[in-house]
Design a protein around this motif. Sequence first.
Motif, mmCIF file in Angstrom:
data_model
loop_
_atom_site.group_PDB
_atom_site.id
_atom_site.type_symbol
_atom_site.label_atom_id
_atom_site.label_comp_id
_atom_site.label_asym_id
_atom_site.label_seq_id
_atom_site.Cartn_x
_atom_site.Cartn_y
_atom_site.Cartn_z
ATOM 1 N N CYS A 164 32.389 57.883 59.058
ATOM 2 C CA CYS A 164 32.443 59.076 58.225
ATOM 3 C C CYS A 164 33.160 58.831 56.900
ATOM 4 N N PRO A 165 32.526 59.149 55.763
ATOM 5 C CA PRO A 165 33.180 58.994 54.464
ATOM 6 C C PRO A 165 34.281 60.022 54.212
ATOM 7 N N SER A 166 34.342 61.066 55.041
ATOM 8 C CA SER A 166 35.334 62.136 54.853
ATOM 9 C C SER A 166 36.453 62.068 55.881
ATOM 10 N N ARG A 167 36.603 60.955 56.535
ATOM 11 C CA ARG A 167 37.592 60.834 57.610
ATOM 12 C C ARG A 167 39.007 61.067 57.081
ATOM 13 N N PHE A 168 39.808 61.795 57.866
ATOM 14 C CA PHE A 168 41.219 61.985 57.548
ATOM 15 C C PHE A 168 42.007 62.015 58.850
ATOM 16 N N GLY A 169 43.296 62.209 58.756
ATOM 17 C CA GLY A 169 44.185 62.012 59.894
ATOM 18 C C GLY A 169 43.832 62.790 61.140
ATOM 19 N N ARG A 170 43.383 64.033 60.994
ATOM 20 C CA ARG A 170 43.108 64.893 62.154
ATOM 21 C C ARG A 170 41.941 64.365 62.990
ATOM 22 N N CYS A 171 41.130 63.467 62.414
ATOM 23 C CA CYS A 171 39.934 62.982 63.107
ATOM 24 C C CYS A 171 40.254 62.139 64.339
ATOM 25 N N SER A 172 41.523 61.773 64.520
ATOM 26 C CA SER A 172 41.908 61.055 65.734
ATOM 27 C C SER A 172 41.903 61.967 66.956
ATOM 28 N N GLU A 173 41.782 63.291 66.723
ATOM 29 C CA GLU A 173 41.686 64.270 67.803
ATOM 30 C C GLU A 173 40.238 64.738 67.931
ATOM 31 N N ASP A 174 39.847 65.056 69.150
ATOM 32 C CA ASP A 174 38.479 65.532 69.401
ATOM 33 C C ASP A 174 38.322 66.945 68.846
ATOM 34 N N PRO A 175 37.404 67.152 67.878
ATOM 35 C CA PRO A 175 37.284 68.490 67.284
ATOM 36 C C PRO A 175 36.488 69.440 68.172
ATOM 37 N N PRO A 176 36.836 70.718 68.161
ATOM 38 C CA PRO A 176 35.992 71.724 68.814
ATOM 39 C C PRO A 176 34.834 72.066 67.887
ATOM 40 N N ALA A 177 33.953 72.934 68.347
ATOM 41 C CA ALA A 177 32.861 73.409 67.496
ATOM 42 C C ALA A 177 33.338 74.667 66.784
ATOM 43 N N PHE A 178 33.532 74.554 65.470
ATOM 44 C CA PHE A 178 33.974 75.702 64.676
ATOM 45 C C PHE A 178 32.769 76.569 64.326
ATOM 46 N N GLU A 179 32.919 77.879 64.466
ATOM 47 C CA GLU A 179 31.840 78.811 64.159
ATOM 48 C C GLU A 179 31.965 79.259 62.713
ATOM 49 N N LEU A 180 30.893 79.082 61.945
ATOM 50 C CA LEU A 180 30.879 79.448 60.542
ATOM 51 C C LEU A 180 29.927 80.620 60.330
ATOM 52 N N ASN A 181 30.433 81.714 59.823
ATOM 53 C CA ASN A 181 29.606 82.879 59.482
ATOM 54 C C ASN A 181 28.815 83.430 60.665
ATOM 55 N N GLY A 182 29.225 83.091 61.884
ATOM 56 C CA GLY A 182 28.563 83.602 63.069
ATOM 57 C C GLY A 182 27.202 83.023 63.346
ATOM 58 N N GLU A 183 26.692 82.143 62.479
ATOM 59 C CA GLU A 183 25.347 81.608 62.618
ATOM 60 C C GLU A 183 25.320 80.092 62.753
ATOM 61 N N ARG A 184 26.453 79.454 62.626
ATOM 62 C CA ARG A 184 26.476 77.990 62.604
ATOM 63 C C ARG A 184 27.697 77.484 63.347
ATOM 64 N N ARG A 185 27.505 76.456 64.157
ATOM 65 C CA ARG A 185 28.623 75.798 64.842
ATOM 66 C C ARG A 185 28.660 74.340 64.390
ATOM 67 N N VAL A 186 29.824 73.900 63.941
ATOM 68 C CA VAL A 186 29.980 72.548 63.415
ATOM 69 C C VAL A 186 31.190 71.895 64.065
ATOM 70 N N ARG A 187 30.965 70.739 64.668
ATOM 71 C CA ARG A 187 32.030 70.041 65.375
ATOM 72 C C ARG A 187 32.699 69.053 64.409
ATOM 73 N N CYS A 188 33.579 69.574 63.564
ATOM 74 C CA CYS A 188 34.222 68.750 62.534
ATOM 75 C C CYS A 188 35.494 69.431 62.058
ATOM 76 N N TRP A 189 36.582 68.653 61.963
ATOM 77 C CA TRP A 189 37.863 69.210 61.543
ATOM 78 C C TRP A 189 37.847 69.701 60.098
ATOM 79 N N LEU A 190 36.900 69.259 59.300
ATOM 80 C CA LEU A 190 36.822 69.715 57.916
ATOM 81 C C LEU A 190 36.612 71.223 57.824
ATOM 82 N N HIS A 191 36.119 71.809 58.912
ATOM 83 C CA HIS A 191 35.805 73.243 58.895
ATOM 84 C C HIS A 191 36.854 74.083 59.612
ATOM 85 N N GLU A 192 38.005 73.469 59.922
ATOM 86 C CA GLU A 192 39.106 74.242 60.463
ATOM 87 C C GLU A 192 39.841 74.910 59.303
ATOM 88 N N GLU A 193 39.993 76.203 59.390
ATOM 89 C CA GLU A 193 40.651 76.935 58.321
ATOM 90 C C GLU A 193 42.091 76.448 58.154
#
Length: 328
Positions: A293-322
């Motif tokens: 991943c070109p966007s890797r950062f420190g939190r990526c060492s943890e398994d991300p959950p699926a973040f829900e975006l706008n109620g229509e999209r689920r993305v399993r990536c720490w970049l989308h954690e508020e």
Amino acid sequence: MTDARERLLQVRNLQLHYRTRRGTARAVDGVDLDVGRNEALVVLGESGSGKSSLAKALMRLLPRNVARYSGQVMLGGDELMGMDDERFRSGVQWNRIAMVMQAAMNALNPVVRVGEQVAEPLRVHRGWSKAAAMERVVETFAIVGVSRDFVTRYPFELSGGMRQRVVLAMALITEPELVILDEPTSALDVLTQASIMNVLKRIKREQGTSFILITHDVATSSELADRVALMYAGQVVEQSDARDFFHHPAHPYSKLLMDSVPRLHQSEPPGYIPGEPPDLIDPPAGCRFADRCPSRFGRCSEDPPAFELNGERRVRCWLHEEGTDHDG
């Protein structure tokens, strides 16, 4: 996500692991997805991402070396995982859920007329007479664009495209609510692929059938997709509306995948995804895409959950954690 009242299939934490000589392969590892009624969900991903194993898990077509098979699968409000094998085979498999397997058009019996092969699910699972089943075959052939004259032909007398339509008719013959298609156009030329996709769109529109289309072909899949689920290393890393996915991918893997698709009038060559998918026997801790991943950062060492975006999209990536510090 799809409104619960319109949801046909709901899958939660589905797992299918295989025993191998090297260890346990986590082919499907905690998959969540939804398919609405009269909806086409396209499952994308590289080879080895677990797409075909997901289909086998939903159809309960399990090999002998299964190490783990668990989760929740709801079809039209009915819980399937708790059903015993006999009830599942008689009431669900090939009746409510049917499947066109990868390279299935080459699996037709060469010495049996295609009409008889298509009629077999009705005779075996429904107990229909031969005459009634053959009448239904003619009706189903019309739906997939095959002349009734082909009923008495043998598979070797048909082109690749016609054989694929026959196999599709075999899946549709019992009028299932959901049809799973595993790489249905991979062995066909471009024009025949387009023809098959047009048939699927027409069936979806006229028959109200729901589809799960498993493929690695982004361009072809975009013709049918209402929603997209992107798999990586046994997990769904993004699930969203097709328009959003193809035009505004959210997961770093999705972005790289879309950048790798050639486009007309493109001034620069397509991009590529560096590295290789991880070993499913020993997947990395944390985010499984992190090493590529070109966007890797420190939190990526943890398994991300699926973040829900706008109620229509689920993305399993720490970049989308508020509130995440992306420079961590």
